[in-house]
Design a protein around this motif. Structure first.
Motif, PDB file in Angstrom:
ATOM      1  N   SER A   1     -10.181 -22.519 -33.537  1.00 29.24           N
ATOM      2  CA  SER A   1      -9.631 -23.015 -34.797  1.00 29.24           C
ATOM      3  C   SER A   1      -8.109 -23.008 -34.734  1.00 29.24           C
ATOM      4  CB  SER A   1     -10.131 -22.113 -35.932  1.00 29.24           C
ATOM      5  OG  SER A   1      -9.200 -22.110 -36.991  1.00 29.24           O
TER       6      SER A   1
ATOM      7  N   SER B   1     -10.189 -21.896 -40.164  1.00 36.27           N
ATOM      8  CA  SER B   1     -11.160 -20.827 -39.895  1.00 36.27           C
ATOM      9  C   SER B   1     -11.995 -20.534 -41.138  1.00 36.27           C
ATOM     10  CB  SER B   1     -10.451 -19.543 -39.475  1.00 36.27           C
ATOM     11  OG  SER B   1      -9.774 -19.750 -38.261  1.00 36.27           O
TER      12      SER B   1
ATOM     13  N   GLN C   1      -8.636 -18.084 -32.754  1.00 36.91           N
ATOM     14  CA  GLN C   1      -7.782 -18.727 -33.757  1.00 36.91           C
ATOM     15  C   GLN C   1      -6.361 -18.768 -33.207  1.00 36.91           C
ATOM     16  OE1 GLN C   1      -8.067 -17.667 -38.060  1.00 36.91           O
ATOM     17  NE2 GLN C   1      -5.876 -17.252 -37.859  1.00 36.91           N
TER      18      GLN C   1
END
Ligand code: SAH
Length: 522
Positions: A474, A480, A493
């Motif tokens: 992400s 996210s 992330q």
């Protein structure tokens, strides 16, 4: 009616798979075609440049992409004729060269009979490119002064004449067989029975010019068993000739050492933005699967006036593009920004502005709405305090988050929001979905692509059908959160919420995963 009104068929070679081996003419035609009828063996990236509204039709034969049906040759030719008669520009895209075992000749004859104007665009054939990528020069002074391209079809029931093994056994040069791997034992036996020397060098090149290309070398008499032991799978070529032994020294291709070598990565962005991310990933060795789940549609509207605003905020590169389109439509240009502070949500947006001659005054460190609010209310932007900013304009996507405008309104600023474009979801092909389900990584660069992908999957539980090893990447906390809302926990992330950051996070994850090197592809 002249030719231009009648539509035209282009019988185009797509090369062996490496998108860099597409010809300039093929690229141009793919970019302008109304309809593309494509085969199984074209590189996955070959269709990246198609028009958003082009019709893509898979007309591959059996054994093609998962979920894709086999289309008989006659039906393909009927489609070519029908689309051309409807006035369309039809690209018939084939692997390699259309006239080398590609049935392009038959298709050209059909067009001739139907009175449809056609053009043939040669492509780089696998026999001369997979070999080159494997370090095998098919001719070499003093070693081989001729090369034969041969189809190693498995049965002669298909109307193909049987091969003249005696002639091939005495052929004074390199033999290159295009074939289903299953035919290999018969080829070896027939050649040796007809007198070809068993100790002659030989090689198999699997998936030539693709990042996971593999070369297996042997001698003619050991070739079939070597190929079986190495589990060589189609598409593959067989080279018989002393030149095959050059491969050991001259092999130069292969992304060894590239951090994403052998990894497949799904890019879920809309086509116009997917290109940059896809390129970056490819240059790092990844095999990129594009699933453009969203498309950007500009919203028609009156021209925008930027005068009277103290700050103009752009929240995406698409927004920049759309704003300029609106300005241009109203006879304005970059001078419309004169006198206003220009804020960009992140480096990508700032770059889009820079491309048009505008240097953003404000680019927050954190590329999220909250970061921009902080930066805007910072006294460096409004030297005499936020009070000096009275009017702000937000230009961006319809349905975008209201965090920013709300936060600014809360500090007493008058905020106008203009919606310049919307993101609409684009249906995904079965083949794209199948590829996505097996990928090593799937990347999300925005919440809208999360929503669009989950919308495209028939039901959310389908994402559970992603390979358990598929890792979700992400771009930042907002994306996210949207993933979590859809029941998918991101594994990675990005710490910087832009494309650089996304790529860096993915590479870090791929290289940190010690011992999880991808299995040999088949
Ligand atoms: N028109 C194509 C050939 C089509 S026949 C061309 O000019 O290349 C299909 C066969 O081509 C496959 O069975 C395989 O033998 C060969 N082939 C195609 N792409 C290949 C690749 N990337 N690597 C190795 N062989 C390939």
């Amino acid at each position: 009616m002249n030719d231009a009104d009648r539509g035209r068929v282009y019988i185009v070679g797509a090369g062996p798979g490496d998108p860099g081996l597409l010809t300039v003419r093929a690229t141009e035609l793919i970019a302008t075609a109304d309809v593309v009828l494509y085969d199984r063996l074209i590189g996955a990236e070959t269709l990246d440049g198609v028009r958003a509204d082009a019709e893509l039709v898979y007309v591959g034969k059996a054994g093609g992409a998962p979920g894709a049906a086999s289309v008989p040759q006659a039906e393909t030719e009927e489609l070519m004729v029908a689309h051309a008669r409807a006035g369309k520009s039809v690209v018939r895209l084939k692997g390699g060269d259309p006239f080398v075992f590609g049935r392009g000749g038959e298709e050209a004859l059909t067009m001739l009979q139907a009175g449809i104007p056609f053009e043939v665009v040669p492509g780089i054939t696998a026999g001369l490119s997979a070999t080159a990528y494997a370090g095998i020069p098919v001719t070499f002074r003093g070693v081989s002064s001729a090369v034969a391209l041969i189809t190693g079809h498995e049965d002669t029931d298909k109307g193909e004449p049987a091969l003249d093994w005696a002639a091939l056994a005495t052929f004074p040069g390199t033999l290159v067989f295009y074939m289903g791997v299953g035919a290999l034992p018969a080829i070896v036996t027939s050649l040796m029975a007809a007198g070809r020397r068993g100790s002659e060098a030989a090689a198999l090149v699997e998936c030539g010019t693709l990042p996971w290309q593999r070369t297996v070398t042997a001698t003619l008499d050991t070739l079939a068993e070597t190929a079986a032991a190495a589990n060589v799978r189609p598409p593959a070529l067989t080279v018989i000739g002393e030149v095959a032994s050059f491969s050991e020294r001259l092999h130069w291709f292969g992304g060894d050492g590239l951090p994403l070598k052998g990894r497949s990565v799904v890019v879920t962005r809309a086509r116009p933005q997917a290109g940059e991310l896809a390129d970056r990933l490819r240059r790092l060795g990844a095999t990129v699967v594009q699933t453009p789940t969203i498309r950007i549609e500009p919203i028609a509207g009156p021209s925008v006036s930027l005068s009277g605003y103290d700050i103009v905020c752009l929240t995406s590169p698409n927004g920049v593009h759309a704003l300029f389109e609106r300005l241009h439509a109203g006879g304005q240009d970059a001078r419309a920004f004169a006198g206003t502070v220009v804020a960009a949500i992140g480096p990508g947006t700032a770059q889009a502005l820079a491309d048009r001659g505008i240097r953003a005054d404000v680019v927050p460190e954190r590329s999220v709405a909250e970061g921009l609010v902080e930066a805007l209310l910072d006294d460096r932007v409004a030297p005499s305090g936020p009070a000096a900013v009275r009017r702000a304009l937000f230009a961006g996507a319809s349905g975008a988050r209201e965090t920013l405008p709300e936060a600014l309104r809360a500090s007493g600023i008058e905020v106008d929001v203009v919606s310049l474009y919307e993101t609409v979801s684009e249906p995904l092909s079965q083949a794209a979905l199948a590829a996505a389900r097996q990928a090593d990584y799937i990347t999300f660069a925005s919440s809208s692509s999360v929503r669009a992908l989950f919308g495209a999957l028939e039901s959310e539980s389908d994402l559970a059908a992603l390979a358990p090893t598929t890792r979700i990447v992400s771009i930042g906390p907002v994306t996210s959160e949207t993933l979590r809302e859809h029941g998918a926990e991101p594994h990675v992330q990005a710490t910087r919420h832009d494309i650089d950051g996304l790529v860096a996070a993915l590479v870090q994850d791929a290289t940190a995963a010690v011992g999880s090197a991808p299995a040999e592809r088949s």
